[in-house]
Design an enzyme around this catalytic site. Structure first.
Site, short mmCIF file in Angstrom:
data_model
loop_
_atom_site.label_atom_id
_atom_site.label_comp_id
_atom_site.label_asym_id
_atom_site.label_seq_id
_atom_site.Cartn_x
_atom_site.Cartn_y
_atom_site.Cartn_z
N GLY A 91 -3.92 1.31 8.33
CA GLY A 91 -5.13 0.59 7.95
C GLY A 91 -6.05 1.34 7.00
N GLU A 115 -1.97 -4.22 -11.04
CA GLU A 115 -0.52 -4.29 -11.19
C GLU A 115 0.08 -3.52 -10.02
OE1 GLU A 115 -2.27 -4.86 -15.12
OE2 GLU A 115 -2.35 -3.08 -13.88
N TYR A 127 -1.95 -6.49 -0.46
CA TYR A 127 -2.76 -7.24 -1.41
C TYR A 127 -2.77 -8.73 -1.07
CZ TYR A 127 -2.52 -2.90 -4.09
OH TYR A 127 -2.58 -1.58 -4.48
#
Length: 159
Positions: A91, A115, A127
């Site tokens: 985390g 990217e 993400y």
């Protein structure tokens, strides 16, 4: 004490502060641990400019991660993010990413771009779980052991 409770307590000790040039020796050590084609000291030094935000994630005085973000008009571009191997999967990367996102919103950015290597499934999953969406690809963007590797271009809209 179970390891998950220990990990949670350990993550509470993480703090964020602006990166300084004095952090660079430890940043470069961590960069070598994290990437097959690491940034050079010169690349990091070039980022100490007004339109960049460089963050160090520390436990006490120990560097545990960092992030480099470039601000262009109203868009934040996450250029580099790295967490020490001892904290991966616990985390810490999520905590660092959320710090970068919240700081960007507070500073008036409307979206963040990044990217990520096509083969970096752990980072891509992070993400996506935080709300980023793939908006395109950059063929041959990253150097790789056997030539070049594609990048996924991802975006998170704040508005």
């Amino acid at each position: 004490m179970s390891s998950s409770i220990f990990d949670q307590v350990r993550l509470q000790d993480l703090e964020f502060r602006p990166m300084t040039t004095g952090d660079l020796p430890k940043v470069l050590e961590l960069e070598l641990l994290g990437y097959s084609h690491p940034w050079t000291e010169g690349v990091f030094r070039d980022c100490f400019k007004e339109n960049y935000r460089l963050w160090s994630m520390v436990q006490g005085e120990v560097l545990r991660g960092y992030a480099v973000v470039n601000y262009m008009v109203d868009e934040a571009h996450l250029l580099n993010i790295c967490v020490h191997p001892c904290l991966r999967g616990q985390g810490a990367g999520r905590k660092l990413l959320r710090h970068v996102l919240s700081t960007s919103v507070k500073e008036g950015m409307v979206q963040m771009l990044l990217e990520v290597r096509d083969t970096n499934e752990a980072a891509t999953a992070l993400y996506v779980s935080e709300g980023f969406e793939e908006i395109g690809r950059r063929p041959g963007y990253y150097p790789a052991a056997a030539g070049r590797e594609d990048a996924r271009v991802m975006a998170y809209r704040f508005t």
